[in-house]
Enzyme design. Structure first.
Site, PDB file in Angstrom:
ATOM      1  N   ASP A 297      -6.507   0.708   9.720  1.00 47.56           N
ATOM      2  CA  ASP A 297      -6.019   0.730   8.341  1.00 47.56           C
ATOM      3  C   ASP A 297      -5.384  -0.632   8.054  1.00 47.56           C
ATOM      4  OD1 ASP A 297      -4.824   1.646   5.769  1.00 47.56           O
ATOM      5  OD2 ASP A 297      -5.399   3.622   6.497  1.00 47.56           O
ATOM      6  N   HIS A 320      -7.801  -3.117   7.327  1.00 45.80           N
ATOM      7  CA  HIS A 320      -8.007  -3.139   5.875  1.00 45.80           C
ATOM      8  C   HIS A 320      -7.321  -4.312   5.201  1.00 45.80           C
ATOM      9  CE1 HIS A 320      -8.979   1.468   5.606  1.00 45.80           C
ATOM     10  NE2 HIS A 320      -9.697   0.840   6.509  1.00 45.80           N
TER      11      HIS A 320
END
Length: 494
Positions: A297, A320
């Site tokens: 993430d 991310h």
């Protein structure tokens, strides 16, 4: 601290009071069970002494008032009888270790202030020795304490590997630090969240990011624990350690301030869901630098209530990117300001530097700078997304968190989907956005040269700009009074 001080306290306290003293310590430290498994490594010099644990063994745990105190005030759990063989229950020895600190270092503290006595050891150091692996169930270590307490991690701390071994009450975090001030975690060791069982719904052979867990895995709880969490803590430093395989977030700071993170490594697989590297919420005055983060993430996630945050010299990937948000979910108020992100390298990440907000939120994001950013094969290097949705579809809503004063300067490298994506709210435009020296080229093998997307975003651009269409991305001040007023309506809540 000398042995005679401890012996003096022993003579002055009755055996029944000592037992009560031990029970208070056991309850306060809240450490449930610790087992250690030794592995082969080189011997290292022991460091300093330890704070807090509670665990229960099959037999009564006496208060150990006869263990010698080292002249330098440092302690190792091994010197208190811990086996480190992966079979014996070493919880008892961690408890004895803590009680020894209490009885020897603060003889003048009343029994009713047992916990305060435990923390009132200026410059104390808790050692996790090199060469050992300690299996630790969820624990909370809380202050307030005397300044300069150090947790020296040179060995390995390991979370329970099976989801079924976690109680429902312990799903929010694994190691929780609460109300600690002037505290440091450091060392050459590893904090291993052993999160693979929590990610079991994600295919290990897939390179794509797994967002949602399959419904068939009913044994996986909806909540997953953060590996290391700080709550309401101030002047905290985390440096040099490795944090790996968190069940969810690896390192979280909540309602805290004066945070420094330096030279750490965070690592989990690309397809491990929601495994943010560092997560900040309601936290101010933060510096995160010279670290390497790869996860499933955001490498760094900055949430509502954060201000005066400086993130620099970070290697991010996989992951991310570095994100502000998602902000304003369920029409909530979100306030983020004074964020500086510079000297970052992104490799094979979903995004580079981005701001993401939910539709319908209120509040503001202001005074944000992203500069000297290197990107390599990043899907979307520059992003503002005010239509953020973490599922297949989300309901359209009016209103948005107001975004203003955002500068993108020297964003250079390659992208695989789109160079710039500025999707601002139709109701509340993004204002004072600067695009300066943006040089983004398609990655090798990428056939199309995508144009940037810019919607309802106002500001200015400055060459060099690649692709050149970035120069036409931002809207000029056609009606500055109206748009500023509309934006200010949301900002005054922060």
């Amino acid at each position: 601290m000398h042995i005679n001080l401890k012996m003096q306290m022993k003579r002055s306290i009755t055996s029944s009071t000592l037992l009560l003293f031990c029970l208070i310590v056991l309850v306060t430290f809240s450490i449930t069970s610790v087992e250690a498994r030794k592995h082969q490594t080189k011997k290292t010099k022991p460091h300093k002494h330890q704070k807090g644990g509670n665990g229960t063994h099959g037999s009564h745990l006496p208060c150990p008032a006869t263990t010698p105190v080292p002249q330098d005030g440092s302690f190792s759990v091994l010197s208190f009888g811990a086996k480190g063989d992966g079979v014996s229950d070493d919880s008892k020895f961690l408890v004895e270790y803590l009680i020894n600190i209490l009885t020897s270092m603060h003889a003048n503290q009343a029994l009713t202030a047992a916990w305060k006595a435990a923390c009132k050891v200026n410059g104390a150091s808790v050692e996790i020795p090199s060469g050992f692996k300690f299996l630790i169930k969820p624990i909370t270590l809380q202050g307030p304490c005397m300044p300069n307490l150090v947790l020296q991690i040179d060995g390995t701390l390991m979370a329970p590997p099976k989801v079924g071994s976690w109680s429902k009450s312990s799903l929010f975090q694994w190691i929780n630090f609460k109300w600690v001030h002037n505290f440091t975690i450091q060392g050459s060791g590893v904090v291993d969240g052993q999160g693979s069982d929590w990610w079991s719904s994600c295919s290990s052979s897939s390179s794509s990011v797994c967002y949602l867990q399959k419904k068939s895995n009913k044994h996986i709880p909806n909540f997953k624990p953060t590996a290391l969490r700080f709550y309401s803590s101030y002047d905290v430093t985390v440096r040099d350690i490795r944090i790996i395989n968190g069940p969810q977030c690896h390192l979280k700071f909540d309602s805290s301030g004066g945070i420094k993170v330096n030279n750490i490594t965070i690592s989990s697989p690309e397809n491990s869901p929601n495994t943010d590297g560092i997560h900040l919420q309601n936290t101010q005055n933060v510096e995160i630098h010279h670290s390497t983060i790869g996860c499933g993430d955001d490498c760094v996630s900055i949430q509502t209530g954060c201000s005066n945050v400086h993130v620099h010299h970070i290697n991010c990937g996989p992951g991310h990117g570095i994100s502000l948000g998602g902000l304003g979910k369920d029409r909530s108020v979100a306030c983020v300001s004074n964020i500086i992100v510079n000297d970052i390298s992104f490799q094979n990440t979903l995004s580079g530097v981005r701001i993401k907000t939910w539709q319908g939120g209120i509040g503001s994001v202001k005074n944000v700078s992203f500069s000297n950013i290197q990107v390599s094969d990043v899907k979307v290097p520059v992003m503002i997304d005010q239509y953020y949705c973490d599922k297949k579809s989300c309901k359209n809503q009016t209103g948005a968190v107001a975004i203003s004063g955002v500068k993108y300067d020297q964003i250079i490298g390659t992208y695989s989907v789109q160079p710039v994506h500025l999707a601002c709210s139709s109701d509340v435009p993004c204002t004072d956005v600067d695009l300066i020296d943006i040089q983004l080229k398609p990655s090798a093998g990428y056939q199309r040269f995508q144009h940037p997307l810019c919607w309802n975003s106002y500001g200015k651009s400055q060459a060099p700009l690649v692709p050149s269409s970035i120069d036409y991305c931002l809207r000029r001040d056609e009606n500055p009074v109206k748009r500023i007023a509309r934006s200010h309506d949301h900002q005054h809540l922060c």
